[in-house]
Write a protein that holds these residues in place. Structure first.
Motif, PDB file in Angstrom:
ATOM      1  N   LEU A  46       0.862  -1.173   0.000  1.00  0.00           N
ATOM      2  CA  LEU A  46       0.000   0.000   0.000  1.00  0.00           C
ATOM      3  C   LEU A  46       0.903   1.229   0.000  1.00  0.00           C
ATOM      4  O   LEU A  46       1.849   1.291   0.788  1.00  0.00           O
ATOM      5  N   ASN A  47       0.648   2.160  -0.881  1.00  0.00           N
ATOM      6  CA  ASN A  47       1.432   3.396  -0.986  1.00  0.00           C
ATOM      7  C   ASN A  47       2.904   3.139  -1.293  1.00  0.00           C
ATOM      8  O   ASN A  47       3.781   3.871  -0.850  1.00  0.00           O
ATOM      9  N   PHE A  48       3.193   2.072  -2.025  1.00  0.00           N
ATOM     10  CA  PHE A  48       4.553   1.736  -2.405  1.00  0.00           C
ATOM     11  C   PHE A  48       4.510   0.981  -3.724  1.00  0.00           C
ATOM     12  O   PHE A  48       3.644   0.139  -3.933  1.00  0.00           O
ATOM     13  N   GLU A  49       5.441   1.283  -4.612  1.00  0.00           N
ATOM     14  CA  GLU A  49       5.494   0.605  -5.902  1.00  0.00           C
ATOM     15  C   GLU A  49       6.715  -0.289  -5.982  1.00  0.00           C
ATOM     16  O   GLU A  49       7.828   0.149  -5.732  1.00  0.00           O
ATOM     17  N   MET A  54       2.558  -8.222  -9.400  1.00  0.00           N
ATOM     18  CA  MET A  54       1.841  -9.038 -10.363  1.00  0.00           C
ATOM     19  C   MET A  54       0.471  -8.470 -10.724  1.00  0.00           C
ATOM     20  O   MET A  54       0.048  -8.531 -11.864  1.00  0.00           O
ATOM     21  N   PHE A  55      -0.277  -7.975  -9.728  1.00  0.00           N
ATOM     22  CA  PHE A  55      -1.618  -7.454  -9.977  1.00  0.00           C
ATOM     23  C   PHE A  55      -2.051  -6.586  -8.807  1.00  0.00           C
ATOM     24  O   PHE A  55      -1.393  -6.533  -7.778  1.00  0.00           O
ATOM     25  N   GLU A  56      -3.191  -5.904  -8.971  1.00  0.00           N
ATOM     26  CA  GLU A  56      -3.760  -5.084  -7.906  1.00  0.00           C
ATOM     27  C   GLU A  56      -5.033  -5.759  -7.421  1.00  0.00           C
ATOM     28  O   GLU A  56      -5.854  -6.204  -8.223  1.00  0.00           O
ATOM     29  N   ASN A  57      -5.218  -5.848  -6.090  1.00  0.00           N
ATOM     30  CA  ASN A  57      -6.428  -6.483  -5.564  1.00  0.00           C
ATOM     31  C   ASN A  57      -7.554  -5.466  -5.389  1.00  0.00           C
ATOM     32  O   ASN A  57      -7.391  -4.279  -5.673  1.00  0.00           O
ATOM     33  N   ASP A  58      -8.701  -5.922  -4.911  1.00  0.00           N
ATOM     34  CA  ASP A  58      -9.891  -5.075  -4.775  1.00  0.00           C
ATOM     35  C   ASP A  58      -9.722  -3.942  -3.768  1.00  0.00           C
ATOM     36  O   ASP A  58     -10.414  -2.933  -3.848  1.00  0.00           O
ATOM     37  N   GLU A  59      -8.812  -4.109  -2.808  1.00  0.00           N
ATOM     38  CA  GLU A  59      -8.585  -3.082  -1.792  1.00  0.00           C
ATOM     39  C   GLU A  59      -7.609  -1.998  -2.252  1.00  0.00           C
ATOM     40  O   GLU A  59      -7.341  -1.065  -1.522  1.00  0.00           O
ATOM     41  N   GLY A  60      -7.038  -2.158  -3.446  1.00  0.00           N
ATOM     42  CA  GLY A  60      -6.078  -1.188  -3.946  1.00  0.00           C
ATOM     43  C   GLY A  60      -4.638  -1.515  -3.605  1.00  0.00           C
ATOM     44  O   GLY A  60      -3.744  -0.711  -3.830  1.00  0.00           O
ATOM     45  N   PHE A  61      -4.383  -2.697  -3.044  1.00  0.00           N
ATOM     46  CA  PHE A  61      -3.023  -3.138  -2.757  1.00  0.00           C
ATOM     47  C   PHE A  61      -2.401  -3.703  -4.025  1.00  0.00           C
ATOM     48  O   PHE A  61      -3.072  -4.388  -4.803  1.00  0.00           O
ATOM     49  N   GLU A  62      -1.122  -3.445  -4.225  1.00  0.00           N
ATOM     50  CA  GLU A  62      -0.375  -4.086  -5.305  1.00  0.00           C
ATOM     51  C   GLU A  62       0.177  -5.387  -4.737  1.00  0.00           C
ATOM     52  O   GLU A  62       0.797  -5.403  -3.679  1.00  0.00           O
ATOM     53  N   VAL A  63      -0.064  -6.497  -5.449  1.00  0.00           N
ATOM     54  CA  VAL A  63       0.197  -7.829  -4.912  1.00  0.00           C
ATOM     55  C   VAL A  63       1.351  -8.523  -5.630  1.00  0.00           C
ATOM     56  O   VAL A  63       1.462  -8.463  -6.852  1.00  0.00           O
ATOM     57  N   LEU A  64       2.169  -9.185  -4.846  1.00  0.00           N
ATOM     58  CA  LEU A  64       3.277  -9.989  -5.355  1.00  0.00           C
ATOM     59  C   LEU A  64       3.286 -11.300  -4.581  1.00  0.00           C
ATOM     60  O   LEU A  64       3.275 -11.299  -3.351  1.00  0.00           O
ATOM     61  N   GLU A  65       3.262 -12.417  -5.316  1.00  0.00           N
ATOM     62  CA  GLU A  65       3.304 -13.731  -4.683  1.00  0.00           C
ATOM     63  C   GLU A  65       4.671 -14.358  -4.938  1.00  0.00           C
ATOM     64  O   GLU A  65       5.133 -14.387  -6.073  1.00  0.00           O
ATOM     65  N   ILE A  66       5.303 -14.839  -3.882  1.00  0.00           N
ATOM     66  CA  ILE A  66       6.645 -15.399  -3.989  1.00  0.00           C
ATOM     67  C   ILE A  66       6.621 -16.872  -3.590  1.00  0.00           C
ATOM     68  O   ILE A  66       6.078 -17.229  -2.548  1.00  0.00           O
ATOM     69  N   ASN A  67       7.201 -17.713  -4.463  1.00  0.00           N
ATOM     70  CA  ASN A  67       7.400 -19.116  -4.114  1.00  0.00           C
ATOM     71  C   ASN A  67       8.873 -19.438  -4.313  1.00  0.00           C
ATOM     72  O   ASN A  67       9.665 -18.568  -4.656  1.00  0.00           O
ATOM     73  N   GLY A  68       9.250 -20.666  -4.103  1.00  0.00           N
ATOM     74  CA  GLY A  68      10.657 -21.042  -4.193  1.00  0.00           C
ATOM     75  C   GLY A  68      11.224 -21.014  -5.594  1.00  0.00           C
ATOM     76  O   GLY A  68      12.430 -21.129  -5.777  1.00  0.00           O
ATOM     77  N   TYR A  69      10.371 -20.860  -6.606  1.00  0.00           N
ATOM     78  CA  TYR A  69      10.827 -20.949  -7.984  1.00  0.00           C
ATOM     79  C   TYR A  69      10.892 -19.607  -8.713  1.00  0.00           C
ATOM     80  O   TYR A  69      11.686 -19.436  -9.612  1.00  0.00           O
ATOM     81  N   ASN A  70       9.992 -18.676  -8.366  1.00  0.00           N
ATOM     82  CA  ASN A  70      10.003 -17.441  -9.148  1.00  0.00           C
ATOM     83  C   ASN A  70      11.202 -16.568  -8.798  1.00  0.00           C
ATOM     84  O   ASN A  70      11.654 -16.528  -7.668  1.00  0.00           O
ATOM     85  N   LYS A  71      11.711 -15.911  -9.822  1.00  0.00           N
ATOM     86  CA  LYS A  71      12.940 -15.129  -9.673  1.00  0.00           C
ATOM     87  C   LYS A  71      12.585 -13.657  -9.493  1.00  0.00           C
ATOM     88  O   LYS A  71      12.694 -12.880 -10.416  1.00  0.00           O
TER      89      LYS A  71
END
Length: 190
Positions: A46-49, A54-71
């Motif tokens: 929130l309030n940070f880029e 990856m995408f923006e959710n309904d609350e206006g948060f910018e979302v990033l999902e991290i797993n053991g494989y993504n770089k």
């Protein structure tokens, strides 16, 4: 040249998968397994880029999902704490290369379908409203656990804002995040 996917153990050409390298390991994973991999931590800014969002959710948060494989080279990374051979949990850690000096403001967990989870939801809503109003950057991070009824919940903010928000957060914690309420939910499920 063929590469063996470390997850499904099938062989693929180089263009049918991803060679990854992170702090802990390196290897090859096919596109299908990479796409189906569950996240270890889910960061909601929130309030940070962050360039990796990856995408923006309904609350206006910018979302990033991290797993053991993504770089990804975001502000945070996923760490794993093994409790024994079959139990453990992921948790967020600030990267040395982070652009802000993030500090952990709240470390908690969500106990699925409990009264405590409802209290945490109220607490979280008040926090989000406050940070939106003040324009303060915030990272809300959810983390996986081997306990299917529990998900980690952490809030990070830039250290420079800690004094500004401390009193507000302490008041909210006192009202909604009591150790007794959590213990009751953890032991009775209510």
């Amino acid at each position: 040249m063929k590469f063996k996917c470390e997850h499904c153990e099938e062989y693929y050409s180089e263009d049918e998968g991803i060679q990854y390298k992170n702090e802990d390991s390196e290897g090859f994973i096919c596109e299908t397994c990479e796409c189906e991999a569950e996240w270890d931590i889910r960061i909601e800014y929130l309030n940070f880029e962050d360039d990796e969002v990856m995408f923006e959710n309904d609350e206006g948060f910018e979302v990033l999902e991290i797993n053991g494989y993504n770089k990804v080279s975001s502000e945070f990374k996923s760490e794993y704490k093994r409790l024994d051979g079959w139990r453990g949990y992921s948790y967020p850690a600030v990267r040395d290369t982070a652009s802000l000096n993030w500090v952990e403001l709240v470390s908690d967990n969500i106990l699925s379908m409990s009264e405590d989870a409802e209290q945490l939801k109220i607490f979280d809503s008040a926090m989000v409203d406050y940070f939106k109003e003040k324009g303060i950057p915030m990272a809300r991070i959810f983390s996986r656990s081997s306990n299917v009824f529990s998900i980690g919940y952490d809030l990070f903010i830039p250290e420079e804002h800690l004094k500004t928000v401390k009193k507000f957060v302490d008041t909210l914690k006192e009202k909604y995040r009591s150790d007794g309420g959590y213990l009751k939910s953890a032991t009775t499920g209510k």
